[in-house]
Every structure is written in structure tokens, then in C-alpha cells.
Design an enzyme around this catalytic site. Sequence first.
Site, PDB file in Angstrom:
ATOM      1  N   LYS A  66      -3.092  -0.537  -0.908  1.00 23.43           N
ATOM      2  CA  LYS A  66      -3.104  -1.560   0.140  1.00 23.43           C
ATOM      3  C   LYS A  66      -3.444  -0.947   1.496  1.00 23.43           C
ATOM      4  O   LYS A  66      -4.293  -1.460   2.237  1.00 23.43           O
ATOM      5  CB  LYS A  66      -1.751  -2.266   0.204  1.00 23.43           C
ATOM      6  CG  LYS A  66      -1.468  -3.186  -0.969  1.00 23.43           C
ATOM      7  CD  LYS A  66      -0.071  -3.795  -0.853  1.00 23.43           C
ATOM      8  CE  LYS A  66       0.231  -4.710  -2.028  1.00 23.43           C
ATOM      9  NZ  LYS A  66       1.587  -5.307  -1.940  1.00 23.43           N
ATOM     10  N   ALA A  83       2.881  -1.623   2.139  1.00 25.30           N
ATOM     11  CA  ALA A  83       4.180  -1.620   1.470  1.00 25.30           C
ATOM     12  C   ALA A  83       4.099  -2.437   0.191  1.00 25.30           C
ATOM     13  O   ALA A  83       3.307  -3.381   0.085  1.00 25.30           O
ATOM     14  CB  ALA A  83       5.265  -2.180   2.388  1.00 25.30           C
ATOM     15  N   ASP A  84       4.915  -2.071  -0.774  1.00 27.94           N
ATOM     16  CA  ASP A  84       5.000  -2.853  -2.004  1.00 27.94           C
ATOM     17  C   ASP A  84       6.412  -2.736  -2.556  1.00 27.94           C
ATOM     18  O   ASP A  84       7.055  -1.686  -2.421  1.00 27.94           O
ATOM     19  CB  ASP A  84       3.992  -2.370  -3.047  1.00 27.94           C
ATOM     20  CG  ASP A  84       3.831  -3.376  -4.171  1.00 27.94           C
ATOM     21  OD1 ASP A  84       3.254  -4.448  -3.919  1.00 27.94           O
ATOM     22  OD2 ASP A  84       4.291  -3.103  -5.291  1.00 27.94           O
ATOM     23  N   THR A  85       6.889  -3.820  -3.158  1.00 24.82           N
ATOM     24  CA  THR A  85       8.234  -3.867  -3.718  1.00 24.82           C
ATOM     25  C   THR A  85       8.174  -4.333  -5.157  1.00 24.82           C
ATOM     26  O   THR A  85       7.474  -5.309  -5.465  1.00 24.82           O
ATOM     27  CB  THR A  85       9.129  -4.831  -2.906  1.00 24.82           C
ATOM     28  OG1 THR A  85       9.197  -4.380  -1.552  1.00 24.82           O
ATOM     29  CG2 THR A  85      10.535  -4.886  -3.480  1.00 24.82           C
ATOM     30  N   ALA A 120       7.876   0.998  -1.816  1.00 16.99           N
ATOM     31  CA  ALA A 120       7.089   2.141  -1.359  1.00 16.99           C
ATOM     32  C   ALA A 120       6.417   1.790  -0.035  1.00 16.99           C
ATOM     33  O   ALA A 120       5.977   0.658   0.176  1.00 16.99           O
ATOM     34  CB  ALA A 120       6.037   2.517  -2.390  1.00 16.99           C
TER      35      ALA A 120
END
Length: 210
Positions: A66, A83-85, A120
Amino acid sequence: MTASGPAGAETAVRPAFVLASASPRRLDLLAQLGLTPDRVFPANIDETPQRNEQPRPYVRRMAAEKAAAVAHQITEPALVLGADTVVALGRRILPKAEDRETARKCLTLLSGRRHTVLTALRCVPTAAWPDGRTGERVVETAVTFSRLTDHQIEALLDAGDWQGKAGGYALQGHAAGFIRFISGSASGVIGLPLFETAQLLRGQPGHWLP
């Protein structure tokens, strides 16, 4: 990047701060740090997990892809935060709930069980800002739901705040009344771990945070 001051001296101009996400939750969390992105530039990437991909490598890859995808499209000096969850039950990555049935399946799986939420972060400077530093953090939080009855699951679904959420629930929503244990970063579960985000930004020469 520099600009001339009143006496002709050059003063540093802070690069733009770009959030590679359209998540209103991440914007709200950044506001808690006193930050408003100069630009919100959602990344358009394929978020399909690779075959046999584990939760931690997956969430790291997503945040990195991203940030990189957006940084490559910006020509000005800037720092891009991606960011990623993900919600993981063991080695299983639970999907983002885009429909009621998916949310129901997720909540049924999570009922009475401990699971892990991984978020992250990846910051990437654009090519026009060579002084910027690439950085990464991965934050892991343990969450346990109480055992949910069918009626309670339906009530959570009726509330509607599962839509688009990893694992079919939102910690800041109605599900909070059924979470009996959390160990780690609550803001990380919501989508942006504040302490780690602040540490990444403090490590940059852009001086976004004291």
C-alpha cells in the site's frame, strides 16, 4: 526541500504527510496524535492472500505494498504511511466482512475464543525526498470474546458496525461489550497503533511529532 526566509536565509520545508488509506478510523486515531494528513491517498491493490500465506507475512506485505503503490504515484517530497490490519484465528486469516453472512461466520468462530489482531505499519519516502527513512512496525494484540449466544450475534449484526471490518467486528463498536480480555494495543485493533505510529514519525527528519 527549502524556501527562502525573510532575510534571504533558507529554511527547511517539511515534506507532505500522506496516509495511504481512506479509513475514517485511522484519520481519527491520527487526530489523537495531533496529526492531519496533507493528503489521503487510498492504495488500490489486490489484497488477496497468497496460497498458504500466514497472517504476519500477509499483513506486512499489505502495508508495504500500500505504501509503495502510493509513494510511486507522488512526485513531491512526501512521507507515505501505509497500514493494514488482520484478524487471525491461529494460522487462519479471517476476511473483512462485506456482507452479513460473512460477519456471522466470523463472530461464530470468534465466540468464546482467543484470537490475534495484527496491524502492520510501513512508512515510505517518495523519490523526491531522499532524506526520508523507510520504517516498519508490526503490532500484535490478543483479544478474547465471551461466548456469544445466537441472539447476541444477531444483535451485533443488526448494529451494523461490522461492515468492512476484519473479523466482522469493531472494537470501538457494539462488540466491545462482549470482549472480556485484551492484551496489547487497543488502537492497533482499531487500525492504527498510536505508540508505534508516533515512534515511526519521530524517527523521521520531517519533525511531525515532538
